[in-house]
Design a protein around this motif. Structure first.
Motif, PDB file in Angstrom:
ATOM      1  N   GLU A 161       0.815  -1.223   0.000  1.00 34.45           N
ATOM      2  CA  GLU A 161       0.000   0.000   0.000  1.00 34.45           C
ATOM      3  C   GLU A 161       0.848   1.273   0.000  1.00 34.45           C
ATOM      4  O   GLU A 161       0.323   2.367   0.075  1.00 34.45           O
ATOM      5  CB  GLU A 161      -0.937  -0.006   1.214  1.00 34.45           C
ATOM      6  N   ILE A 162       2.177   1.093  -0.095  1.00 34.72           N
ATOM      7  CA  ILE A 162       3.100   2.247  -0.123  1.00 34.72           C
ATOM      8  C   ILE A 162       3.848   2.277  -1.446  1.00 34.72           C
ATOM      9  O   ILE A 162       4.311   1.251  -1.948  1.00 34.72           O
ATOM     10  CB  ILE A 162       4.113   2.187   1.040  1.00 34.72           C
ATOM     11  N   PHE A 163       3.971   3.480  -1.983  1.00 37.39           N
ATOM     12  CA  PHE A 163       4.728   3.720  -3.211  1.00 37.39           C
ATOM     13  C   PHE A 163       5.808   4.739  -2.862  1.00 37.39           C
ATOM     14  O   PHE A 163       5.509   5.873  -2.481  1.00 37.39           O
ATOM     15  CB  PHE A 163       3.783   4.266  -4.283  1.00 37.39           C
ATOM     16  N   PHE A 164       7.071   4.319  -2.934  1.00 34.86           N
ATOM     17  CA  PHE A 164       8.197   5.162  -2.516  1.00 34.86           C
ATOM     18  C   PHE A 164       8.978   5.623  -3.733  1.00 34.86           C
ATOM     19  O   PHE A 164       9.325   4.827  -4.603  1.00 34.86           O
ATOM     20  CB  PHE A 164       9.102   4.378  -1.563  1.00 34.86           C
ATOM     21  N   ILE A 165       9.259   6.926  -3.783  1.00 36.02           N
ATOM     22  CA  ILE A 165       9.990   7.501  -4.908  1.00 36.02           C
ATOM     23  C   ILE A 165      11.341   8.012  -4.415  1.00 36.02           C
ATOM     24  O   ILE A 165      11.408   8.881  -3.538  1.00 36.02           O
ATOM     25  CB  ILE A 165       9.199   8.660  -5.551  1.00 36.02           C
ATOM     26  N   GLY A 166      12.422   7.468  -4.964  1.00 35.48           N
ATOM     27  CA  GLY A 166      13.761   7.865  -4.556  1.00 35.48           C
ATOM     28  C   GLY A 166      14.696   7.930  -5.741  1.00 35.48           C
ATOM     29  O   GLY A 166      14.311   7.638  -6.876  1.00 35.48           O
ATOM     30  N   ASP A 167      15.944   8.305  -5.456  1.00 35.96           N
ATOM     31  CA  ASP A 167      16.890   8.470  -6.568  1.00 35.96           C
ATOM     32  C   ASP A 167      18.268   7.899  -6.269  1.00 35.96           C
ATOM     33  O   ASP A 167      19.219   8.174  -6.998  1.00 35.96           O
ATOM     34  CB  ASP A 167      17.027   9.961  -6.914  1.00 35.96           C
ATOM     35  N   SER A 168      18.377   7.111  -5.208  1.00 37.84           N
ATOM     36  CA  SER A 168      19.686   6.569  -4.861  1.00 37.84           C
ATOM     37  C   SER A 168      19.581   5.089  -4.531  1.00 37.84           C
ATOM     38  O   SER A 168      18.489   4.561  -4.302  1.00 37.84           O
ATOM     39  CB  SER A 168      20.271   7.301  -3.641  1.00 37.84           C
ATOM     40  N   ASP A 169      20.728   4.429  -4.479  1.00 37.45           N
ATOM     41  CA  ASP A 169      20.726   3.020  -4.130  1.00 37.45           C
ATOM     42  C   ASP A 169      20.295   2.823  -2.685  1.00 37.45           C
ATOM     43  O   ASP A 169      19.727   1.782  -2.345  1.00 37.45           O
ATOM     44  CB  ASP A 169      22.112   2.407  -4.359  1.00 37.45           C
ATOM     45  N   ALA A 183       9.812   3.594  -7.153  1.00 35.51           N
ATOM     46  CA  ALA A 183      10.036   4.295  -8.413  1.00 35.51           C
ATOM     47  C   ALA A 183      11.366   5.025  -8.328  1.00 35.51           C
ATOM     48  O   ALA A 183      11.608   5.770  -7.370  1.00 35.51           O
ATOM     49  CB  ALA A 183       8.914   5.287  -8.698  1.00 35.51           C
ATOM     50  N   ALA A 184      12.231   4.805  -9.305  1.00 31.13           N
ATOM     51  CA  ALA A 184      13.508   5.509  -9.382  1.00 31.13           C
ATOM     52  C   ALA A 184      13.295   6.792 -10.178  1.00 31.13           C
ATOM     53  O   ALA A 184      12.794   6.757 -11.298  1.00 31.13           O
ATOM     54  CB  ALA A 184      14.558   4.637 -10.052  1.00 31.13           C
ATOM     55  N   PHE A 185      13.685   7.921  -9.576  1.00 32.00           N
ATOM     56  CA  PHE A 185      13.446   9.224 -10.179  1.00 32.00           C
ATOM     57  C   PHE A 185      14.704   9.734 -10.879  1.00 32.00           C
ATOM     58  O   PHE A 185      15.732   9.977 -10.238  1.00 32.00           O
ATOM     59  CB  PHE A 185      13.015  10.220  -9.101  1.00 32.00           C
ATOM     60  N   LYS A 186      14.604   9.865 -12.205  1.00 31.03           N
ATOM     61  CA  LYS A 186      15.718  10.373 -13.023  1.00 31.03           C
ATOM     62  C   LYS A 186      16.999   9.557 -12.841  1.00 31.03           C
ATOM     63  O   LYS A 186      18.109  10.085 -12.947  1.00 31.03           O
ATOM     64  CB  LYS A 186      15.988  11.854 -12.717  1.00 31.03           C
ATOM     65  N   LYS A 187      16.827   8.272 -12.546  1.00 31.99           N
ATOM     66  CA  LYS A 187      17.977   7.379 -12.399  1.00 31.99           C
ATOM     67  C   LYS A 187      17.657   6.066 -13.126  1.00 31.99           C
ATOM     68  O   LYS A 187      17.316   5.061 -12.503  1.00 31.99           O
ATOM     69  CB  LYS A 187      18.269   7.119 -10.916  1.00 31.99           C
ATOM     70  N   PRO A 188      17.758   6.069 -14.461  1.00 35.72           N
ATOM     71  CA  PRO A 188      17.388   4.886 -15.241  1.00 35.72           C
ATOM     72  C   PRO A 188      18.224   3.656 -14.913  1.00 35.72           C
ATOM     73  O   PRO A 188      17.798   2.526 -15.176  1.00 35.72           O
ATOM     74  CB  PRO A 188      17.595   5.340 -16.690  1.00 35.72           C
ATOM     75  N   VAL A 196      10.921   6.834 -13.554  1.00 36.14           N
ATOM     76  CA  VAL A 196      10.192   8.033 -13.946  1.00 36.14           C
ATOM     77  C   VAL A 196      11.144   9.222 -14.009  1.00 36.14           C
ATOM     78  O   VAL A 196      12.165   9.258 -13.325  1.00 36.14           O
ATOM     79  CB  VAL A 196       9.034   8.334 -12.971  1.00 36.14           C
ATOM     80  N   ASP A 197      10.781  10.199 -14.826  1.00 39.37           N
ATOM     81  CA  ASP A 197      11.623  11.380 -15.011  1.00 39.37           C
ATOM     82  C   ASP A 197      10.934  12.686 -14.645  1.00 39.37           C
ATOM     83  O   ASP A 197      11.514  13.747 -14.797  1.00 39.37           O
ATOM     84  CB  ASP A 197      12.094  11.465 -16.469  1.00 39.37           C
ATOM     85  N   SER A 198       9.688  12.616 -14.207  1.00 38.11           N
ATOM     86  CA  SER A 198       8.969  13.852 -13.872  1.00 38.11           C
ATOM     87  C   SER A 198       7.831  13.540 -12.911  1.00 38.11           C
ATOM     88  O   SER A 198       7.438  12.376 -12.733  1.00 38.11           O
ATOM     89  CB  SER A 198       8.394  14.477 -15.143  1.00 38.11           C
ATOM     90  N   MET A 199       7.301  14.603 -12.313  1.00 35.18           N
ATOM     91  CA  MET A 199       6.151  14.456 -11.431  1.00 35.18           C
ATOM     92  C   MET A 199       4.919  14.001 -12.223  1.00 35.18           C
ATOM     93  O   MET A 199       4.092  13.243 -11.718  1.00 35.18           O
ATOM     94  CB  MET A 199       5.872  15.776 -10.708  1.00 35.18           C
ATOM     95  N   ASP A 200       4.817  14.435 -13.456  1.00 33.52           N
ATOM     96  CA  ASP A 200       3.705  14.004 -14.311  1.00 33.52           C
ATOM     97  C   ASP A 200       3.736  12.494 -14.531  1.00 33.52           C
ATOM     98  O   ASP A 200       2.690  11.843 -14.582  1.00 33.52           O
ATOM     99  CB  ASP A 200       3.745  14.716 -15.667  1.00 33.52           C
ATOM    100  N   GLU A 201       4.936  11.949 -14.678  1.00 35.74           N
ATOM    101  CA  GLU A 201       5.045  10.504 -14.893  1.00 35.74           C
ATOM    102  C   GLU A 201       4.624   9.724 -13.651  1.00 35.74           C
ATOM    103  O   GLU A 201       4.077   8.623 -13.754  1.00 35.74           O
ATOM    104  CB  GLU A 201       6.468  10.131 -15.306  1.00 35.74           C
ATOM    105  N   ILE A 202       4.871  10.301 -12.480  1.00 38.69           N
ATOM    106  CA  ILE A 202       4.398   9.661 -11.245  1.00 38.69           C
ATOM    107  C   ILE A 202       2.878   9.648 -11.234  1.00 38.69           C
ATOM    108  O   ILE A 202       2.243   8.637 -10.894  1.00 38.69           O
ATOM    109  CB  ILE A 202       4.945  10.402 -10.000  1.00 38.69           C
ATOM    110  N   ALA A 203       2.276  10.762 -11.628  1.00 37.54           N
ATOM    111  CA  ALA A 203       0.826  10.830 -11.718  1.00 37.54           C
ATOM    112  C   ALA A 203       0.286   9.823 -12.735  1.00 37.54           C
ATOM    113  O   ALA A 203      -0.758   9.202 -12.525  1.00 37.54           O
ATOM    114  CB  ALA A 203       0.382  12.254 -12.094  1.00 37.54           C
ATOM    115  N   ASP A 204       1.022   9.650 -13.822  1.00 40.06           N
ATOM    116  CA  ASP A 204       0.621   8.654 -14.845  1.00 40.06           C
ATOM    117  C   ASP A 204       0.615   7.246 -14.265  1.00 40.06           C
ATOM    118  O   ASP A 204      -0.312   6.459 -14.491  1.00 40.06           O
ATOM    119  CB  ASP A 204       1.578   8.711 -16.051  1.00 40.06           C
TER     120      ASP A 204
END
Length: 210
Positions: A161-169, A183-188, A196-204
């Motif tokens: 029930e939790i969705f966590f958005i981060g950018d590091s290992d 979700a990895a943010f701007k870290k392919p 994801v690369d934007s807040m809009d993509e998180i909303a998507d």
């Protein structure tokens, strides 16, 4: 991933909510300069980005057994004057409003210690989150999952029930330890349920885009 189960969306701060590269570099460079050390190299910059300030200082001053003089200097420097160099991620406020409108709990899980409150205040974000967990509120900061587990406990949430958005290992490891969606943010290059690369993509991903 069953999106319909998600009840809470939790953000890391540095590198997700804000581009803090300039602010953090200026801060640590001033600390290093005070002790006659060269400015951060790229490897050091990447590492301190993930760490708590305590972890960063121990990493940057491995030769010192007593770090009290460094911490004294940190008190004098303060981080607050560097907040102005932080840049809020485009679309963050819009996403936070949309999350509230759709009934999500909005949270922060960050390895910042005593500066998060000031950051939220300066960017007028105090009322945009239901829960903020910093490294100061747990015994073990990220990569330990304690911050996410604390949020789960506070709101009686299951891991799915939790969705966590981060950018590091560190973020990835924390999510894996808590068994929450990540979700990895701007870290392919980061292994994640979503990249994801934007807040809009998180909303998507959450299917709450207009």
């Amino acid at each position: 991933m069953d999106i319909s189960k998600i009840k809470a969306v939790v953000f890391d701060c540095d590198g997700v909510m804000f581009d803090t590269a300039v602010a953090n570099r200026k801060y640590y460079d001033e600390v290093l300069q005070t002790f006659g050390k060269p400015a951060l190299n790229e490897e050091q910059f990447v590492n301190v980005h993930m760490m708590t300030i305590k972890g960063a200082i121990e990493y940057l001053f491995p030769e010192m057994d007593d770090l009290s003089s460094v911490y004294d200097r940190l008190e004098n420097i303060g981080y607050h004057k560097f907040i102005k160099y932080m840049a809020m991620e485009k679309g963050l406020k819009d996403l936070l409003i949309r999350l509230k409108d759709n009934g999500y709990i909005r949270g922060i899980a960050t390895n910042r210690t005593n500066t998060m409150e000031k950051v939220l205040e300066d960017f007028y974000l105090e009322d945009y989150f239901e829960v903020v967990v910093t490294a100061a509120k747990v015994k073990k900061p990220k990569p330990d999952p304690e911050q996410l587990l604390l949020i789960m406990g506070e709101f009686d949430l299951h891991s799915d029930e939790i969705f966590f958005i981060g950018d590091s290992d560190y973020d990835r490891q924390a999510a894996a330890g808590a068994k929450v969606r990540f979700a990895a943010f701007k870290k392919p290059e980061l292994k994640a349920d979503f990249n994801v690369d934007s807040m809009d993509e998180i909303a998507d991903v959450l299917q709450i885009n207009e």
